[in-house]
Design a protein around this motif. Sequence first.
Motif, PDB file in Angstrom:
ATOM      1  N   ASN A 164       0.802  -1.054  -0.112  1.00 18.10           N
ATOM      2  CA  ASN A 164      -0.075   0.064   0.127  1.00 18.10           C
ATOM      3  C   ASN A 164       0.797   1.116   0.289  1.00 18.10           C
ATOM      4  O   ASN A 164       1.226   1.728   1.107  1.00 18.10           O
ATOM      5  CB  ASN A 164      -1.202  -0.108   1.335  1.00 18.10           C
ATOM      6  CG  ASN A 164      -2.142   1.234   1.373  1.00 18.10           C
ATOM      7  OD1 ASN A 164      -1.693   1.977   0.331  1.00 18.10           O
ATOM      8  ND2 ASN A 164      -3.030   0.761   1.812  1.00 18.10           N
ATOM      9  N   GLN A 165       0.907   1.760  -1.286  1.00 16.55           N
ATOM     10  CA  GLN A 165       1.836   3.034  -1.184  1.00 16.55           C
ATOM     11  C   GLN A 165       1.269   4.049  -0.364  1.00 16.55           C
ATOM     12  O   GLN A 165       2.178   5.039   0.221  1.00 16.55           O
ATOM     13  CB  GLN A 165       2.067   3.487  -2.916  1.00 16.55           C
ATOM     14  CG  GLN A 165       2.831   4.347  -3.274  1.00 16.55           C
ATOM     15  CD  GLN A 165       4.371   3.832  -2.849  1.00 16.55           C
ATOM     16  OE1 GLN A 165       4.862   3.044  -3.585  1.00 16.55           O
ATOM     17  NE2 GLN A 165       5.158   4.413  -1.960  1.00 16.55           N
ATOM     18  N   SER A 166       0.210   4.462  -0.360  1.00 17.72           N
ATOM     19  CA  SER A 166      -0.349   5.349   0.268  1.00 17.72           C
ATOM     20  C   SER A 166       0.057   5.501   1.777  1.00 17.72           C
ATOM     21  O   SER A 166       0.420   6.407   2.387  1.00 17.72           O
ATOM     22  CB  SER A 166      -1.857   5.548   0.350  1.00 17.72           C
ATOM     23  OG  SER A 166      -2.598   5.629  -1.065  1.00 17.72           O
ATOM     24  N   VAL A 167      -0.140   4.134   2.415  1.00 23.41           N
ATOM     25  CA  VAL A 167       0.202   3.827   3.984  1.00 23.41           C
ATOM     26  C   VAL A 167       1.589   4.289   4.043  1.00 23.41           C
ATOM     27  O   VAL A 167       2.497   4.771   4.953  1.00 23.41           O
ATOM     28  CB  VAL A 167      -0.063   2.645   4.272  1.00 23.41           C
ATOM     29  CG1 VAL A 167       0.379   2.312   5.577  1.00 23.41           C
ATOM     30  CG2 VAL A 167      -1.917   2.747   4.431  1.00 23.41           C
ATOM     31  N   LEU A 168       2.620   3.606   3.214  1.00 25.74           N
ATOM     32  CA  LEU A 168       4.024   3.688   2.967  1.00 25.74           C
ATOM     33  C   LEU A 168       4.375   5.195   3.104  1.00 25.74           C
ATOM     34  O   LEU A 168       5.134   5.665   3.871  1.00 25.74           O
ATOM     35  CB  LEU A 168       4.756   2.776   1.920  1.00 25.74           C
ATOM     36  CG  LEU A 168       4.397   1.399   2.053  1.00 25.74           C
ATOM     37  CD1 LEU A 168       5.028   0.769   0.633  1.00 25.74           C
ATOM     38  CD2 LEU A 168       5.323   0.702   3.097  1.00 25.74           C
ATOM     39  N   ASP A 169       3.961   5.985   2.060  1.00 22.04           N
ATOM     40  CA  ASP A 169       4.403   7.532   1.961  1.00 22.04           C
ATOM     41  C   ASP A 169       3.906   8.256   3.300  1.00 22.04           C
ATOM     42  O   ASP A 169       4.547   8.915   3.746  1.00 22.04           O
ATOM     43  CB  ASP A 169       3.277   7.785   0.685  1.00 22.04           C
ATOM     44  CG  ASP A 169       4.034   7.374  -0.479  1.00 22.04           C
ATOM     45  OD1 ASP A 169       5.325   7.017  -0.568  1.00 22.04           O
ATOM     46  OD2 ASP A 169       3.396   7.762  -1.529  1.00 22.04           O
ATOM     47  N   PHE A 170       2.760   7.813   3.977  1.00 22.85           N
ATOM     48  CA  PHE A 170       2.216   8.596   5.030  1.00 22.85           C
ATOM     49  C   PHE A 170       3.084   8.241   6.248  1.00 22.85           C
ATOM     50  O   PHE A 170       3.496   9.136   6.853  1.00 22.85           O
ATOM     51  CB  PHE A 170       0.785   7.837   5.375  1.00 22.85           C
ATOM     52  CG  PHE A 170       0.034   8.304   6.707  1.00 22.85           C
ATOM     53  CD1 PHE A 170      -0.395   9.795   6.761  1.00 22.85           C
ATOM     54  CD2 PHE A 170       0.364   7.900   7.796  1.00 22.85           C
ATOM     55  CE1 PHE A 170      -0.865  10.275   7.992  1.00 22.85           C
ATOM     56  CE2 PHE A 170      -0.007   8.315   9.176  1.00 22.85           C
ATOM     57  CZ  PHE A 170      -0.645   9.556   9.189  1.00 22.85           C
ATOM     58  N   LEU A 171       3.534   7.006   6.384  1.00 19.28           N
ATOM     59  CA  LEU A 171       4.549   6.751   7.456  1.00 19.28           C
ATOM     60  C   LEU A 171       5.972   7.476   7.269  1.00 19.28           C
ATOM     61  O   LEU A 171       6.514   7.919   8.302  1.00 19.28           O
ATOM     62  CB  LEU A 171       4.645   5.316   7.761  1.00 19.28           C
ATOM     63  CG  LEU A 171       5.391   4.839   8.925  1.00 19.28           C
ATOM     64  CD1 LEU A 171       4.932   5.658  10.095  1.00 19.28           C
ATOM     65  CD2 LEU A 171       5.609   3.328   9.158  1.00 19.28           C
ATOM     66  N   LYS A 172       6.532   7.433   6.020  1.00 14.65           N
ATOM     67  CA  LYS A 172       7.803   8.230   5.884  1.00 14.65           C
ATOM     68  C   LYS A 172       7.547   9.535   6.153  1.00 14.65           C
ATOM     69  O   LYS A 172       8.379  10.127   6.475  1.00 14.65           O
ATOM     70  CB  LYS A 172       8.015   7.656   4.204  1.00 14.65           C
ATOM     71  CG  LYS A 172       8.400   6.263   3.793  1.00 14.65           C
ATOM     72  CD  LYS A 172       8.732   6.259   2.455  1.00 14.65           C
ATOM     73  CE  LYS A 172       9.397   4.749   2.053  1.00 14.65           C
ATOM     74  NZ  LYS A 172       9.735   4.516   0.844  1.00 14.65           N
ATOM     75  N   GLN A 173       6.456  10.132   5.524  1.00 17.11           N
ATOM     76  CA  GLN A 173       6.295  11.608   5.859  1.00 17.11           C
ATOM     77  C   GLN A 173       6.102  11.846   7.296  1.00 17.11           C
ATOM     78  O   GLN A 173       6.739  12.841   7.716  1.00 17.11           O
ATOM     79  CB  GLN A 173       5.150  12.114   5.199  1.00 17.11           C
ATOM     80  CG  GLN A 173       4.540  13.502   5.382  1.00 17.11           C
ATOM     81  CD  GLN A 173       3.611  13.875   4.543  1.00 17.11           C
ATOM     82  OE1 GLN A 173       2.422  13.325   4.384  1.00 17.11           O
ATOM     83  NE2 GLN A 173       3.725  15.141   4.131  1.00 17.11           N
TER      84      GLN A 173
END
Length: 218
Positions: free
Chosen positions: A108-117
């Motif tokens: 899930n790219q959205s979740v991965l990006d959210f956590l990285k941010q």
Amino acid sequence: MITSRPNFLGKIIQEAQEIKDDVWYDYLLKKGLFGYTLRGDEFSVIIDGSVKTAESLSLQISQTIPEGTPIEIAEKLGLTVEFLSEELREPFLYFGMFYPQEKKIVLNQSVLDFLKQMIYQNGLEKTISSDLLVDVICYHEIFHALEEMTPGIFTRSTMRKKKWLGIFPYRSGFAGASEVGAVHFSKLMSGLDYSPCIYENLLLLGLQKLSEDQILPQ
């Protein structure tokens, strides 16, 4: 998400990184009981068996596929890997998913990006790695794929006799055993020196499903 106490959060993450694996796995296993109870020795047996299963599969993969990224390893195992972007809401609040019938891992790219941010915005990039996040999640799902390929594997066959309505005995598996194995496998394969469970709790904090004081295993 920027927390109200980023310095406090950094200290909590550092403390979480010092916690031993067996403490995290005890915490993880308890979350997967769904109302069942275990004795202390049963916790130890399940955790030990799950960890040994992960170690065995990690050694097996390292020997048979000695090189490659997690995605390349997945492909050599006959799996496909896809990145999907979903809205940050139920039922899409997951890092990754393995679909046995399709032999497919979805990240899930959205979740991965959210956590990285979240890691970046709170100044945690020197405390916890966001670079290894995809590797950790992909290896986690590869473990679940290997479970499907391995008849009688401990993490899928861990059972305990129970009684339905106190009368008829039946046997119930514990999803927590599978998760302990997947977490330990992902830690070994990615070379992470702290528990991957921290990523999940950070995500839950960012989604306001945990408080900063609940990041550590309860």
